[in-house]
Motif scaffolding. Structure first.
Motif, PDB file in Angstrom:
ATOM      1  N   PRO A 134       0.832  -1.212   0.000  1.00  0.00           N
ATOM      2  CA  PRO A 134       0.000   0.000   0.000  1.00  0.00           C
ATOM      3  C   PRO A 134       0.864   1.259   0.000  1.00  0.00           C
ATOM      4  O   PRO A 134       1.891   1.315   0.686  1.00  0.00           O
ATOM      5  CB  PRO A 134      -0.803  -0.124   1.300  1.00  0.00           C
ATOM      6  N   SER A 135       0.428   2.255  -0.754  1.00  0.00           N
ATOM      7  CA  SER A 135       1.197   3.500  -0.834  1.00  0.00           C
ATOM      8  C   SER A 135       1.208   4.237   0.497  1.00  0.00           C
ATOM      9  O   SER A 135       2.130   4.998   0.794  1.00  0.00           O
ATOM     10  CB  SER A 135       0.615   4.409  -1.922  1.00  0.00           C
ATOM     11  N   GLY A 136       0.183   4.009   1.327  1.00  0.00           N
ATOM     12  CA  GLY A 136       0.115   4.703   2.601  1.00  0.00           C
ATOM     13  C   GLY A 136       0.862   4.019   3.722  1.00  0.00           C
ATOM     14  O   GLY A 136       0.795   4.456   4.875  1.00  0.00           O
ATOM     15  N   GLY A 137       1.580   2.944   3.406  1.00  0.00           N
ATOM     16  CA  GLY A 137       2.325   2.219   4.424  1.00  0.00           C
ATOM     17  C   GLY A 137       1.685   0.884   4.747  1.00  0.00           C
ATOM     18  O   GLY A 137       0.533   0.619   4.416  1.00  0.00           O
ATOM     19  N   PHE A 144      -9.853  -5.605  -0.290  1.00  0.00           N
ATOM     20  CA  PHE A 144      -9.673  -6.154  -1.634  1.00  0.00           C
ATOM     21  C   PHE A 144      -9.682  -5.093  -2.729  1.00  0.00           C
ATOM     22  O   PHE A 144      -8.829  -5.120  -3.625  1.00  0.00           O
ATOM     23  CB  PHE A 144     -10.764  -7.193  -1.929  1.00  0.00           C
ATOM     24  N   THR A 145     -10.618  -4.162  -2.714  1.00  0.00           N
ATOM     25  CA  THR A 145     -10.798  -3.262  -3.847  1.00  0.00           C
ATOM     26  C   THR A 145      -9.542  -2.452  -4.185  1.00  0.00           C
ATOM     27  O   THR A 145      -9.146  -2.374  -5.362  1.00  0.00           O
ATOM     28  CB  THR A 145     -11.999  -2.334  -3.607  1.00  0.00           C
ATOM     29  N   PRO A 146      -8.855  -1.841  -3.218  1.00  0.00           N
ATOM     30  CA  PRO A 146      -7.609  -1.156  -3.561  1.00  0.00           C
ATOM     31  C   PRO A 146      -6.554  -2.112  -4.112  1.00  0.00           C
ATOM     32  O   PRO A 146      -5.788  -1.740  -5.017  1.00  0.00           O
ATOM     33  CB  PRO A 146      -7.149  -0.542  -2.231  1.00  0.00           C
ATOM     34  N   TYR A 147      -6.535  -3.328  -3.579  1.00  0.00           N
ATOM     35  CA  TYR A 147      -5.585  -4.321  -4.087  1.00  0.00           C
ATOM     36  C   TYR A 147      -5.900  -4.664  -5.538  1.00  0.00           C
ATOM     37  O   TYR A 147      -4.998  -4.759  -6.377  1.00  0.00           O
ATOM     38  CB  TYR A 147      -5.642  -5.575  -3.215  1.00  0.00           C
ATOM     39  N   TRP A 148      -7.176  -4.852  -5.843  1.00  0.00           N
ATOM     40  CA  TRP A 148      -7.606  -5.184  -7.199  1.00  0.00           C
ATOM     41  C   TRP A 148      -7.173  -4.105  -8.198  1.00  0.00           C
ATOM     42  O   TRP A 148      -6.705  -4.418  -9.298  1.00  0.00           O
ATOM     43  CB  TRP A 148      -9.116  -5.370  -7.201  1.00  0.00           C
ATOM     44  N   ARG A 149      -7.307  -2.841  -7.806  1.00  0.00           N
ATOM     45  CA  ARG A 149      -6.931  -1.754  -8.709  1.00  0.00           C
ATOM     46  C   ARG A 149      -5.426  -1.794  -9.013  1.00  0.00           C
ATOM     47  O   ARG A 149      -5.016  -1.657 -10.171  1.00  0.00           O
ATOM     48  CB  ARG A 149      -7.307  -0.403  -8.097  1.00  0.00           C
ATOM     49  N   ARG A 256      -7.789 -14.744  -5.107  1.00  0.00           N
ATOM     50  CA  ARG A 256      -6.838 -15.779  -4.665  1.00  0.00           C
ATOM     51  C   ARG A 256      -5.490 -15.150  -4.319  1.00  0.00           C
ATOM     52  O   ARG A 256      -4.899 -15.437  -3.275  1.00  0.00           O
ATOM     53  CB  ARG A 256      -6.681 -16.827  -5.763  1.00  0.00           C
ATOM     54  N   ASP A 257      -4.992 -14.268  -5.174  1.00  0.00           N
ATOM     55  CA  ASP A 257      -3.739 -13.561  -4.888  1.00  0.00           C
ATOM     56  C   ASP A 257      -3.867 -12.701  -3.639  1.00  0.00           C
ATOM     57  O   ASP A 257      -2.925 -12.595  -2.830  1.00  0.00           O
ATOM     58  CB  ASP A 257      -3.347 -12.675  -6.072  1.00  0.00           C
ATOM     59  N   PHE A 258      -5.023 -12.055  -3.482  1.00  0.00           N
ATOM     60  CA  PHE A 258      -5.244 -11.188  -2.320  1.00  0.00           C
ATOM     61  C   PHE A 258      -5.060 -11.967  -1.025  1.00  0.00           C
ATOM     62  O   PHE A 258      -4.349 -11.527  -0.105  1.00  0.00           O
ATOM     63  CB  PHE A 258      -6.644 -10.590  -2.388  1.00  0.00           C
ATOM     64  N   PHE A 259      -5.683 -13.132  -0.922  1.00  0.00           N
ATOM     65  CA  PHE A 259      -5.567 -13.915   0.306  1.00  0.00           C
ATOM     66  C   PHE A 259      -4.157 -14.485   0.487  1.00  0.00           C
ATOM     67  O   PHE A 259      -3.717 -14.696   1.627  1.00  0.00           O
ATOM     68  CB  PHE A 259      -6.607 -15.030   0.333  1.00  0.00           C
ATOM     69  N   HIS A 260      -3.447 -14.703  -0.598  1.00  0.00           N
ATOM     70  CA  HIS A 260      -2.056 -15.155  -0.459  1.00  0.00           C
ATOM     71  C   HIS A 260      -1.191 -14.044   0.133  1.00  0.00           C
ATOM     72  O   HIS A 260      -0.334 -14.318   0.980  1.00  0.00           O
ATOM     73  CB  HIS A 260      -1.503 -15.608  -1.815  1.00  0.00           C
ATOM     74  N   GLN A 261      -1.405 -12.799  -0.292  1.00  0.00           N
ATOM     75  CA  GLN A 261      -0.586 -11.724   0.274  1.00  0.00           C
ATOM     76  C   GLN A 261      -0.996 -11.428   1.719  1.00  0.00           C
ATOM     77  O   GLN A 261      -0.162 -11.051   2.542  1.00  0.00           O
ATOM     78  CB  GLN A 261      -0.619 -10.476  -0.614  1.00  0.00           C
TER      79      GLN A 261
END
Length: 425
Positions: A134-137, A144-149, A256-261
């Motif tokens: 994340p850009s904010g730290g 999920f939504t910011p990750y998806w973008r 799937r990638d989101f939950f892995h990270q």
């Protein structure tokens, strides 16, 4: 280098396998290795894994190689074989669960002790779990939504072709493959060969209809590729690159990638609340057992649980309904249900399984932690003819469609079918 060991785990394929490709480029001799340890699965999962390994061995032999199989602790057996050969390095695909991270740390320590190199490679996800921040730290995305973008715009590595030749050392014994005690699973035969055929058929005929049909319980219109992704018979990166007309399907690969990270940053996701919200769980073993056996008295829940028992798989919509019923209606700890799913599901992997369970339980990444799923409404909406329910609950064959979702409203009890464990009005 003269010799490199490639340690296989959740990457049972030869297409787009960065560790295998690098080993074939870097070394004169390559030793593909799989170590069967005490945590080997049982039932459908054991059969599936045995078929995956047999197919992998065949693909490697087609390229002049072989799959070496050993029994025991993966770190101990890998280092033992490396010393016997001898090998100068071990190549392995990086993974994210607590067990995987401990194994990687132990392997790194042992390789250093024996003056061998260790290299980890991507391949389990589309985007490596630690690549996006994340850009904010912070060390990972919690929503999920910011990750998806960000994920959608991230540059991808190249999809790799399988090696033409895998030059194994002469005289090296491959060893016997694990033997499955359960009969073959006809719904999900294991291996990369079957997986790639299914992938091509899905992408050619079905992916464009995914958004319209993936919630249709009776229609079986999901891809059913998840067991092959879990075992690494398919490259998630290659699958994403080929799904050019499937934005909604690609979004699921991103989940799937989101939950892995998330799991990379929080490896105890299968044990501890990701976000503790003070839930008080009921210790009700009888209710939990009835849920596991598909005897809750709520047809859509029982149908899902019996599908799991019969097939080692469950429709995605049914997973959400059955999970919500356990934690929201029965108030049983999410770890009980998640552990049951993990033991039986062919696609049961730590990040997705436990991440989704915590999402349903309100302890995870859901931005609406008090979300409750009404099973009757879900059944009426996604199984409008009661076909899915009847498929797995034959005792309800004679029940009128208007009552198939709520058989407790019938004037007389259905023989052999229980009343609901909890009031449903």
């Amino acid at each position: 280098m003269d010799t490199v060991i490639v340690l296989f785990n959740r990457d049972l394929r030869v297409h787009d396998h960065p560790a295998l490709a690098a080993a074939c480029a870097d070394a004169c001799r390559v030793v593909p290795l799989f170590v069967a340890d005490s945590r080997m699965p049982a039932g459908h999962r054991a059969s599936f894994l045995a078929e995956c390994l047999a197919d992998l061995r065949g693909s490697l032999r087609d390229r002049g190689g072989d799959l070496v199989v050993r029994q025991g602790d993966p770190v101990v057996e890998t280092v033992r074989l490396a010393c016997e050969l001898p090998a100068q390095a071990v190549y392995v695909s990086a993974d994210v669960g607590a067990l995987a991270q401990r194994r990687e740390r132990r392997l790194a320590e042992e390789c250093r002790r024996h003056r061998m190199g260790l290299r980890t490679f991507p391949g389990v996800t589309v985007v490596p779990p630690d690549e996006l921040r994340p850009s904010g730290g912070g060390d990972h995305y919690r929503v999920f939504t910011p990750y998806w973008r960000v994920w959608s715009g991230q540059r991808r590595r190249e999809v790799l072709k399988p090696p033409d030749k895998v030059p194994v050392p002469e005289g090296l014994e491959g060893g016997p493959l694990p033997v499955a005690g359960h009969g073959p699973n006809g719904l999900f035969p294991g291996g990369e060969t079957v997986a790639r055929t299914r992938m091509r058929q899905w992408l050619k005929y079905c992916v464009e209809d995914y958004a319209a049909g993936h919630d249709d319980l009776a229609g079986n219109r999901t891809s059913r590729l998840s067991p092959y992704l879990r075992a690494g018979c398919l490259s998630p990166l290659e699958l994403e690159s080929l799904a050019v007309n499937g934005d909604d399907f690609v979004r699921q690969l991103c989940w799937r990638d989101f939950f892995h990270q998330v799991t990379r940053a929080f490896p105890r996701i299968n044990r501890d609340d990701y976000r503790s919200r003070g839930q008080r769980w009921h210790d009700d073993e009888d209710a939990a057992q009835a849920w596991k056996e598909g005897r809750t008295g709520v047809p859509i829940v029982d149908a899902g649980m019996r599908q799991l028992l019969a097939e080692g798989w469950m429709h995605n919509r049914a997973r959400m309904v059955t999970a919500s019923f356990l934690v929201r209606r029965l108030r049983v700890d999410w770890r009980v249900g998640a552990g049951h799913f993990f033991d039986l599901l062919l696609d049961g992997e730590v990040p997705n399984n436990y991440g989704n369970w915590q999402w349903v339980a309100g302890t995870g990444n859901d931005t609406r932690p008090n979300r409750v799923v009404n099973p009757v409404r879900q059944a009426r909406r996604f199984d409008p003819e009661g076909e899915y329910i009847r498929r797995y609950l034959p005792e309800l064959d004679g029940v009128p469609t208007k009552l198939i979702y709520e058989p407790w409203r019938m004037p007389t009890r259905i023989r052999g079918y229980p009343a609901p464990l909890v009031p449903m009005d």
